[in-house]
Design a protein around this motif. Structure first.
Motif, PDB file in Angstrom:
ATOM      1  N   ILE A 160      15.446   1.795  -1.418  1.00  0.00           N
ATOM      2  CA  ILE A 160      14.002   1.805  -1.645  1.00  0.00           C
ATOM      3  C   ILE A 160      13.593   0.569  -2.434  1.00  0.00           C
ATOM      4  O   ILE A 160      12.616  -0.108  -2.121  1.00  0.00           O
ATOM      5  N   ASP A 161      14.363   0.261  -3.480  1.00  0.00           N
ATOM      6  CA  ASP A 161      14.031  -0.862  -4.360  1.00  0.00           C
ATOM      7  C   ASP A 161      14.023  -2.175  -3.594  1.00  0.00           C
ATOM      8  O   ASP A 161      13.113  -2.999  -3.756  1.00  0.00           O
ATOM      9  N   ALA A 162      15.037  -2.396  -2.770  1.00  0.00           N
ATOM     10  CA  ALA A 162      15.118  -3.641  -1.993  1.00  0.00           C
ATOM     11  C   ALA A 162      13.933  -3.766  -1.048  1.00  0.00           C
ATOM     12  O   ALA A 162      13.363  -4.854  -0.885  1.00  0.00           O
ATOM     13  N   PHE A 163      13.538  -2.662  -0.428  1.00  0.00           N
ATOM     14  CA  PHE A 163      12.400  -2.671   0.491  1.00  0.00           C
ATOM     15  C   PHE A 163      11.115  -3.018  -0.269  1.00  0.00           C
ATOM     16  O   PHE A 163      10.312  -3.853   0.186  1.00  0.00           O
ATOM     17  N   VAL A 164      10.920  -2.387  -1.416  1.00  0.00           N
ATOM     18  CA  VAL A 164       9.706  -2.622  -2.202  1.00  0.00           C
ATOM     19  C   VAL A 164       9.609  -4.065  -2.655  1.00  0.00           C
ATOM     20  O   VAL A 164       8.562  -4.718  -2.512  1.00  0.00           O
ATOM     21  N   LEU A 165      10.701  -4.616  -3.196  1.00  0.00           N
ATOM     22  CA  LEU A 165      10.660  -5.992  -3.693  1.00  0.00           C
ATOM     23  C   LEU A 165      10.475  -6.994  -2.562  1.00  0.00           C
ATOM     24  O   LEU A 165       9.817  -8.022  -2.737  1.00  0.00           O
ATOM     25  N   ASP A 166      11.044  -6.693  -1.400  1.00  0.00           N
ATOM     26  CA  ASP A 166      10.843  -7.574  -0.250  1.00  0.00           C
ATOM     27  C   ASP A 166       9.374  -7.609   0.145  1.00  0.00           C
ATOM     28  O   ASP A 166       8.830  -8.678   0.474  1.00  0.00           O
ATOM     29  N   LYS A 167       8.714  -6.462   0.105  1.00  0.00           N
ATOM     30  CA  LYS A 167       7.295  -6.396   0.449  1.00  0.00           C
ATOM     31  C   LYS A 167       6.422  -7.050  -0.619  1.00  0.00           C
ATOM     32  O   LYS A 167       5.424  -7.702  -0.309  1.00  0.00           O
ATOM     33  N   ALA A 227       0.843  -1.202   0.000  1.00  0.00           N
ATOM     34  CA  ALA A 227       0.000   0.000   0.000  1.00  0.00           C
ATOM     35  C   ALA A 227       0.876   1.249   0.000  1.00  0.00           C
ATOM     36  O   ALA A 227       1.944   1.278   0.599  1.00  0.00           O
ATOM     37  N   ILE A 228       0.411   2.273  -0.710  1.00  0.00           N
ATOM     38  CA  ILE A 228       1.070   3.579  -0.710  1.00  0.00           C
ATOM     39  C   ILE A 228       0.112   4.560  -0.061  1.00  0.00           C
ATOM     40  O   ILE A 228      -0.942   4.880  -0.605  1.00  0.00           O
ATOM     41  N   SER A 229       0.467   5.046   1.109  1.00  0.00           N
ATOM     42  CA  SER A 229      -0.409   5.968   1.831  1.00  0.00           C
ATOM     43  C   SER A 229      -0.026   7.406   1.530  1.00  0.00           C
ATOM     44  O   SER A 229       1.120   7.701   1.192  1.00  0.00           O
ATOM     45  N   GLY A 230      -1.007   8.296   1.639  1.00  0.00           N
ATOM     46  CA  GLY A 230      -0.732   9.717   1.436  1.00  0.00           C
ATOM     47  C   GLY A 230      -0.134   9.998   0.077  1.00  0.00           C
ATOM     48  O   GLY A 230       0.837  10.726  -0.052  1.00  0.00           O
ATOM     49  N   LYS A 231      -0.713   9.425  -0.972  1.00  0.00           N
ATOM     50  CA  LYS A 231      -0.102   9.507  -2.287  1.00  0.00           C
ATOM     51  C   LYS A 231      -0.007  10.932  -2.814  1.00  0.00           C
ATOM     52  O   LYS A 231       0.878  11.267  -3.596  1.00  0.00           O
ATOM     53  N   SER A 232      -0.896  11.801  -2.384  1.00  0.00           N
ATOM     54  CA  SER A 232      -0.836  13.187  -2.846  1.00  0.00           C
ATOM     55  C   SER A 232       0.487  13.844  -2.460  1.00  0.00           C
ATOM     56  O   SER A 232       0.974  14.741  -3.130  1.00  0.00           O
ATOM     57  N   ASN A 233       1.085  13.354  -1.361  1.00  0.00           N
ATOM     58  CA  ASN A 233       2.349  13.919  -0.921  1.00  0.00           C
ATOM     59  C   ASN A 233       3.526  13.392  -1.733  1.00  0.00           C
ATOM     60  O   ASN A 233       4.612  13.946  -1.681  1.00  0.00           O
ATOM     61  N   VAL A 234       3.293  12.289  -2.467  1.00  0.00           N
ATOM     62  CA  VAL A 234       4.351  11.716  -3.286  1.00  0.00           C
ATOM     63  C   VAL A 234       4.416  12.410  -4.638  1.00  0.00           C
ATOM     64  O   VAL A 234       5.484  12.651  -5.182  1.00  0.00           O
ATOM     65  N   GLY A 236       7.306  -9.501  -2.678  1.00  0.00           N
ATOM     66  CA  GLY A 236       7.501 -10.942  -2.647  1.00  0.00           C
ATOM     67  C   GLY A 236       7.441 -11.586  -4.021  1.00  0.00           C
ATOM     68  O   GLY A 236       7.420 -10.905  -5.054  1.00  0.00           O
ATOM     69  N   LYS A 237       7.395 -12.921  -4.034  1.00  0.00           N
ATOM     70  CA  LYS A 237       7.403 -13.665  -5.295  1.00  0.00           C
ATOM     71  C   LYS A 237       6.205 -13.313  -6.164  1.00  0.00           C
ATOM     72  O   LYS A 237       6.351 -13.102  -7.372  1.00  0.00           O
ATOM     73  N   ARG A 238       5.037 -13.205  -5.561  1.00  0.00           N
ATOM     74  CA  ARG A 238       3.839 -12.889  -6.352  1.00  0.00           C
ATOM     75  C   ARG A 238       3.969 -11.507  -6.996  1.00  0.00           C
ATOM     76  O   ARG A 238       3.652 -11.326  -8.171  1.00  0.00           O
ATOM     77  N   GLY A 239       4.459 -10.564  -6.242  1.00  0.00           N
ATOM     78  CA  GLY A 239       4.611  -9.209  -6.774  1.00  0.00           C
ATOM     79  C   GLY A 239       5.606  -9.146  -7.906  1.00  0.00           C
ATOM     80  O   GLY A 239       5.405  -8.423  -8.889  1.00  0.00           O
ATOM     81  N   ILE A 240       6.695  -9.897  -7.790  1.00  0.00           N
ATOM     82  CA  ILE A 240       7.696  -9.890  -8.851  1.00  0.00           C
ATOM     83  C   ILE A 240       7.149 -10.529 -10.125  1.00  0.00           C
ATOM     84  O   ILE A 240       7.408 -10.060 -11.238  1.00  0.00           O
ATOM     85  N   LEU A 241       6.374 -11.593  -9.970  1.00  0.00           N
ATOM     86  CA  LEU A 241       5.735 -12.193 -11.147  1.00  0.00           C
ATOM     87  C   LEU A 241       4.748 -11.224 -11.788  1.00  0.00           C
ATOM     88  O   LEU A 241       4.672 -11.116 -13.018  1.00  0.00           O
ATOM     89  N   CYS A 242       4.014 -10.497 -10.961  1.00  0.00           N
ATOM     90  CA  CYS A 242       3.089  -9.476 -11.487  1.00  0.00           C
ATOM     91  C   CYS A 242       3.859  -8.365 -12.186  1.00  0.00           C
ATOM     92  O   CYS A 242       3.409  -7.821 -13.208  1.00  0.00           O
ATOM     93  N   SER A 243       5.013  -8.014 -11.657  1.00  0.00           N
ATOM     94  CA  SER A 243       5.846  -6.987 -12.284  1.00  0.00           C
ATOM     95  C   SER A 243       6.304  -7.443 -13.666  1.00  0.00           C
ATOM     96  O   SER A 243       6.308  -6.660 -14.626  1.00  0.00           O
TER      97      SER A 243
END
Length: 308
Positions: free
Chosen positions: A228-235, A114-121, A237-244
């Motif tokens: 940042i990249d390592a944190f994102v990919l860890d979160k 999840a990305i919270s407070g996206k307007s601030n990004v 996981g395998k399913r997310g990387i396949l979706c990527s």
């Protein structure tokens, strides 16, 4: 499938951009010094001949000779442009990665990160990477925040203050983390030894930037992006990387630089996983993993859409 050393496609593209910039700065800097020395020794052809031979017609040559003063002016401008580009590439990485996380969550059918407070990004309030890190739950160290903020403020001074120091830059130069990192020394054991730093500045002073500072800023931003990249990919996981990989199927030919043609969805997925530095998989095992995650049909559909 081993994802312990994986990186995102966005990280791969960012790394490519920084590599291209670093090579340009190093080659151009060496060229300026070479031309300056050859001109001093009287070995270089007249600049009018060089401009006539290698550049489109722009009227009279911009300079008559390449002396040490002119060389230093150009290397200063080169350093400024490099610092501006460094942050532009980092900002693009953050924007693209944020959009990719949305796409991955959509392909997955559930929120993996999840990305919270996206307007601030997405707004222009600097530094953007800190807002993004906060939005995904990544706690940056005091050092990372200080260095990232310094590079961002240095960029703003180069882009918006004609290379003159702002109040914020002066304050950050006194930060212990910035002060420690800004003494940049040669890593080479042979030939030239050098040290580059920035002096104490007052508000409004011209910042004595050189190409070394742009390379340093590039390295600083790459380290932040990798964190940042390592944190994102860890979160994710395998399913997310396949979706990527499914998300990036339309880019498979571009990433392969026109040398790769793929007859099947699994071949294209495998290529993308290799670009993400995922290891320990084979073509048939990829199909099995996609089926187990309920993603195989989505991969086939996405592949069919780009080859039809």
């Amino acid at each position: 499938m081993d994802i312990s050393r994986a990186n995102s496609i966005q990280m791969k593209m960012l790394d490519h951009e920084h590599g291209a910039m670093n090579r340009l700065i190093k080659v151009t800097t060496a060229s300026l010094w070479y031309l300056s020395e050859e001109s001093t020794l009287g070995k270089a052809p007249a600049l009018t001949e060089l401009f006539d031979s290698y550049l489109p017609y722009w009227g009279n040559p911009p300079i008559a000779e390449m002396n040490a003063t002119q060389r230093d002016v150009f290397t200063y401008e080169l350093g400024r442009m490099g610092v501006v580009r460094v942050i532009s590439v980092l900002d693009h990485y953050i924007t693209a990665l944020s959009a990719e996380i949305d796409a991955i969550n959509n392909i997955s059918g559930r929120t993996l990160l999840a990305i919270s407070g996206k307007s601030n990004v997405d707004n222009d309030k600097p530094p953007r990477f800190i807002g993004f890190a906060n939005s995904i739950g990544l706690s940056l160290t005091e050092r990372e925040q200080a260095l990232g903020e310094f590079v961002n403020v240095l960029r703003n001074c180069c882009a918006h203050r004609a290379g003159h120091a702002s109040r914020k830059l002066v304050e950050l130069l006194a930060n212990k983390h910035v002060e420690n990192e800004l003494t940049i020394v040669s890593r080479r054991d042979r030939k030239k030894d050098w040290t580059a730093t920035l002096p104490k500045l007052a508000i409004g002073d011209e910042i004595p930037i050189n190409p070394i500072h742009a390379i340093w800023a590039s390295s600083t931003c790459l380290n932040l992006a990798r964190r940042i990249d390592a944190f994102v990919l860890d979160k994710l996981g395998k399913r997310g990387i396949l979706c990527s990989a499914i998300h990036h199927l339309p880019k498979s030919y571009y990433l392969g630089k026109g040398m790769n043609t793929f007859d099947t969805a699994q071949a294209a997925i495998n290529f993308l996983l290799s670009q993400m530095r995922v290891t320990g998989f084979q073509e048939l095992s990829t199909i099995k993993m996609l089926r187990e995650e309920g993603l195989w049909e989505k991969a086939v559909t996405a592949f069919d859409n780009i080859v039809s």
